[in-house]
Design a protein around this motif. Sequence first.
Motif, PDB file in Angstrom:
ATOM      1  N   ARG A 176       0.832  -1.211   0.000  1.00  0.00           N
ATOM      2  CA  ARG A 176       0.000   0.000   0.000  1.00  0.00           C
ATOM      3  C   ARG A 176       0.863   1.256   0.000  1.00  0.00           C
ATOM      4  NH1 ARG A 176      -2.391  -2.722   4.196  1.00  0.00           N
ATOM      5  NH2 ARG A 176      -1.702  -1.119   5.669  1.00  0.00           N
ATOM      6  N   ASN A 177       2.017   1.191   0.652  1.00  0.00           N
ATOM      7  CA  ASN A 177       2.870   2.374   0.775  1.00  0.00           C
ATOM      8  C   ASN A 177       4.134   2.285  -0.069  1.00  0.00           C
ATOM      9  OD1 ASN A 177       1.171   3.677   2.697  1.00  0.00           O
ATOM     10  ND2 ASN A 177       2.003   2.382   4.313  1.00  0.00           N
ATOM     11  N   SER A 178       4.269   1.224  -0.863  1.00  0.00           N
ATOM     12  CA  SER A 178       5.498   1.051  -1.643  1.00  0.00           C
ATOM     13  C   SER A 178       5.691   2.175  -2.648  1.00  0.00           C
ATOM     14  CB  SER A 178       5.473  -0.300  -2.362  1.00  0.00           C
ATOM     15  OG  SER A 178       5.578  -1.356  -1.447  1.00  0.00           O
ATOM     16  N   ALA A 179       4.613   2.597  -3.311  1.00  0.00           N
ATOM     17  CA  ALA A 179       4.742   3.652  -4.315  1.00  0.00           C
ATOM     18  C   ALA A 179       5.211   4.957  -3.680  1.00  0.00           C
ATOM     19  CB  ALA A 179       3.409   3.853  -5.032  1.00  0.00           C
ATOM     20  N   ALA A 180       4.666   5.285  -2.498  1.00  0.00           N
ATOM     21  CA  ALA A 180       5.081   6.512  -1.815  1.00  0.00           C
ATOM     22  C   ALA A 180       6.550   6.446  -1.420  1.00  0.00           C
ATOM     23  CB  ALA A 180       4.201   6.742  -0.583  1.00  0.00           C
ATOM     24  N   VAL A 181       6.997   5.293  -0.925  1.00  0.00           N
ATOM     25  CA  VAL A 181       8.395   5.141  -0.545  1.00  0.00           C
ATOM     26  C   VAL A 181       9.295   5.241  -1.770  1.00  0.00           C
ATOM     27  CG1 VAL A 181      10.090   3.544   0.424  1.00  0.00           C
ATOM     28  CG2 VAL A 181       7.860   3.804   1.510  1.00  0.00           C
ATOM     29  N   GLU A 182       8.844   4.660  -2.872  1.00  0.00           N
ATOM     30  CA  GLU A 182       9.658   4.719  -4.094  1.00  0.00           C
ATOM     31  C   GLU A 182       9.837   6.159  -4.551  1.00  0.00           C
ATOM     32  OE1 GLU A 182       9.548   2.849  -8.625  1.00  0.00           O
ATOM     33  OE2 GLU A 182       8.320   1.978  -7.027  1.00  0.00           O
ATOM     34  N   PRO A 205      21.070  17.304  -5.196  1.00  0.00           N
ATOM     35  CA  PRO A 205      22.306  17.807  -5.828  1.00  0.00           C
ATOM     36  C   PRO A 205      23.571  17.324  -5.145  1.00  0.00           C
ATOM     37  CG  PRO A 205      20.689  19.566  -5.545  1.00  0.00           C
ATOM     38  CD  PRO A 205      20.169  18.373  -4.799  1.00  0.00           C
ATOM     39  N   ALA A 206      23.481  17.011  -3.871  1.00  0.00           N
ATOM     40  CA  ALA A 206      24.697  16.621  -3.137  1.00  0.00           C
ATOM     41  C   ALA A 206      25.153  15.223  -3.486  1.00  0.00           C
ATOM     42  CB  ALA A 206      24.437  16.716  -1.641  1.00  0.00           C
ATOM     43  N   THR A 207      24.329  14.478  -4.184  1.00  0.00           N
ATOM     44  CA  THR A 207      24.699  13.103  -4.511  1.00  0.00           C
ATOM     45  C   THR A 207      24.523  12.856  -5.990  1.00  0.00           C
ATOM     46  OG1 THR A 207      22.449  12.355  -4.093  1.00  0.00           O
ATOM     47  CG2 THR A 207      23.975  12.260  -2.244  1.00  0.00           C
ATOM     48  N   SER A 208      25.160  11.803  -6.478  1.00  0.00           N
ATOM     49  CA  SER A 208      25.012  11.407  -7.881  1.00  0.00           C
ATOM     50  C   SER A 208      25.023   9.890  -7.936  1.00  0.00           C
ATOM     51  CB  SER A 208      26.165  11.977  -8.720  1.00  0.00           C
ATOM     52  OG  SER A 208      26.045  11.555 -10.071  1.00  0.00           O
ATOM     53  N   TYR A 209      23.828   9.316  -7.896  1.00  0.00           N
ATOM     54  CA  TYR A 209      23.727   7.872  -7.784  1.00  0.00           C
ATOM     55  C   TYR A 209      23.507   7.174  -9.118  1.00  0.00           C
ATOM     56  CZ  TYR A 209      23.267   8.778  -2.815  1.00  0.00           C
ATOM     57  OH  TYR A 209      23.489   9.186  -1.541  1.00  0.00           O
ATOM     58  N   GLY A 210      23.314   7.943 -10.179  1.00  0.00           N
ATOM     59  CA  GLY A 210      23.136   7.307 -11.471  1.00  0.00           C
ATOM     60  C   GLY A 210      21.753   6.686 -11.622  1.00  0.00           C
ATOM     61  N   GLN A 211      21.655   5.659 -12.448  1.00  0.00           N
ATOM     62  CA  GLN A 211      20.381   5.025 -12.776  1.00  0.00           C
ATOM     63  C   GLN A 211      19.791   4.310 -11.563  1.00  0.00           C
ATOM     64  OE1 GLN A 211      20.746   2.014 -15.728  1.00  0.00           O
ATOM     65  NE2 GLN A 211      18.542   1.777 -16.029  1.00  0.00           N
ATOM     66  N   LEU A 212      18.467   4.370 -11.441  1.00  0.00           N
ATOM     67  CA  LEU A 212      17.767   3.698 -10.357  1.00  0.00           C
ATOM     68  C   LEU A 212      17.006   2.496 -10.921  1.00  0.00           C
ATOM     69  CD1 LEU A 212      16.589   3.657  -7.420  1.00  0.00           C
ATOM     70  CD2 LEU A 212      14.714   5.033  -8.333  1.00  0.00           C
ATOM     71  N   VAL A 213      17.181   1.340 -10.311  1.00  0.00           N
ATOM     72  CA  VAL A 213      16.437   0.130 -10.674  1.00  0.00           C
ATOM     73  C   VAL A 213      15.696  -0.325  -9.426  1.00  0.00           C
ATOM     74  CG1 VAL A 213      16.552  -2.217 -11.567  1.00  0.00           C
ATOM     75  CG2 VAL A 213      18.177  -0.494 -12.380  1.00  0.00           C
ATOM     76  N   VAL A 214      14.375  -0.549  -9.553  1.00  0.00           N
ATOM     77  CA  VAL A 214      13.552  -0.920  -8.408  1.00  0.00           C
ATOM     78  C   VAL A 214      12.805  -2.216  -8.725  1.00  0.00           C
ATOM     79  CG1 VAL A 214      11.672  -0.244  -6.874  1.00  0.00           C
ATOM     80  CG2 VAL A 214      13.257   1.481  -7.734  1.00  0.00           C
ATOM     81  N   TYR A 215      12.866  -3.177  -7.792  1.00  0.00           N
ATOM     82  CA  TYR A 215      12.053  -4.393  -7.867  1.00  0.00           C
ATOM     83  C   TYR A 215      11.011  -4.321  -6.762  1.00  0.00           C
ATOM     84  CZ  TYR A 215      15.645  -6.375 -10.923  1.00  0.00           C
ATOM     85  OH  TYR A 215      16.508  -6.608 -11.954  1.00  0.00           O
ATOM     86  N   ASP A 216       9.743  -4.351  -7.156  1.00  0.00           N
ATOM     87  CA  ASP A 216       8.639  -4.344  -6.196  1.00  0.00           C
ATOM     88  C   ASP A 216       8.261  -5.792  -5.908  1.00  0.00           C
ATOM     89  OD1 ASP A 216       6.206  -4.199  -4.848  1.00  0.00           O
ATOM     90  OD2 ASP A 216       5.626  -2.354  -5.873  1.00  0.00           O
ATOM     91  N   THR A 217       8.456  -6.216  -4.661  1.00  0.00           N
ATOM     92  CA  THR A 217       8.222  -7.614  -4.307  1.00  0.00           C
ATOM     93  C   THR A 217       6.772  -8.028  -4.539  1.00  0.00           C
ATOM     94  OG1 THR A 217       9.994  -7.500  -2.669  1.00  0.00           O
ATOM     95  CG2 THR A 217       8.444  -9.330  -2.470  1.00  0.00           C
ATOM     96  N   ALA A 218       5.822  -7.128  -4.273  1.00  0.00           N
ATOM     97  CA  ALA A 218       4.410  -7.455  -4.492  1.00  0.00           C
ATOM     98  C   ALA A 218       4.143  -7.736  -5.965  1.00  0.00           C
ATOM     99  CB  ALA A 218       3.526  -6.318  -3.994  1.00  0.00           C
TER     100      ALA A 218
END
Length: 410
Positions: free
Chosen positions: A241-247, A257-270
């Motif tokens: 229910r809250n996974s989208a908000a956390v994402e 701006p203080a960080t540069s993490y590059g590409q984001l890949v997310v796997y939603d367990t549900a």
Amino acid sequence: MRTGGALPRVAWYRFRVTFRRRLGGYLTLILLVGLVGGVAMGSLIAARRTYASYPKLLASTNPSDLFVLPQTQTPEPGLAHAMARLPHVRSAEEGEQITAATLSPGGRIKTILETQVELIASPDGLFSDQDRLKIVQGRAANPARADEVVATNEAAAVLHLHVGSRIPVGIGRDNDQNLSEYQGIKLTVVGIGVLAIQVVHDDIDTDRAGFLVGTPALLRKYESCCATNSYDGLQVSGGSRNSAAVEQEYEHLIATPATSYGQLVVYDTAAIEAEAQQAVRPEAVALAVFGAIALLAALIIGTQSISRQLHAGARDAEVLRALGGGPALTMADGLIGVVGAAAAGAVLAAVVAVGLSPLTLFGPVRSVQPAPGPDLDWAVLGPGMLVLTLVLAAVAAAVAYRLAPRGTLG
């Protein structure tokens, strides 16, 4: 013959004196109902067990709700702590990829552990406490040993590994992808395992990476020089229910701006669980349909056997009627035996179903649990025995009523 209130006593007497003569028919009914009914209930247990297998496996691994890959050039020490402070996040654990390659006996680079197979380790319990590996061979690695790893099935297939394999590995700096300088270590494969989110493959995922999962001791030894991309497991209060908000919060965090993490890949367990259930559903439905057909066949076969036995005893009923027995007595003659045999057949069917249950796990989870124990699934066994007993008893009563002589002899 006046039976009146003595009907049960007379019927029991008739059962005792005719038992030996009718024993063959009783045994036939017990075996037919027991074997065919057992296959039916076993198939229904298999359907339920197969459909529930992936959610049960996933729950046993203490899964993350979101599994994220920020694709950093180097792991950020404070990233996991920052994620743990996001709204709705109740746990955040991190795994780190270590720049490494397998070595030939002469010390030359063979396979860079970066794409098909990655060497990873966690400082705080990812893959050992949260998103636990399901060990299918061997054992888990000792957290205090830097030279022990567990290989996933994919890694074992690519590198031709088995429990006990010793892998010469060179570990280099995170900015030296060619490993011109490296530190050598021999890793021992102490177990083969699977990640629950990798159990079910589709066409897109067939080339997904395998892992050599190292220990906290390995990471402590090489983290300062050789750690690169991280894997972050987030457990979310309220689950999907809250996974989208956390994402969304996570995307905002890594875009600062203080960080540069590059590409984001997310796997939603549900979402992964829903895809797995969709893949398993056809097998479960097929098993359930087969079980229903087999149960109907058991009832038909039992009906035929009961009818044959009661027809064979029709002459006895005529003799009882001629001696003055009423319609109730002539109808009850033989019923105790066939109803008892039907009930015994139902119990035998339950025993057969439980005996078959270790063989009745189908689908992709079967490779993870090759020898599950007996399954006393009372949601199937209870109603199954009740249906077999009551329906066959009702059939026996109907046939006996139809065959009972009703004429009065002078």
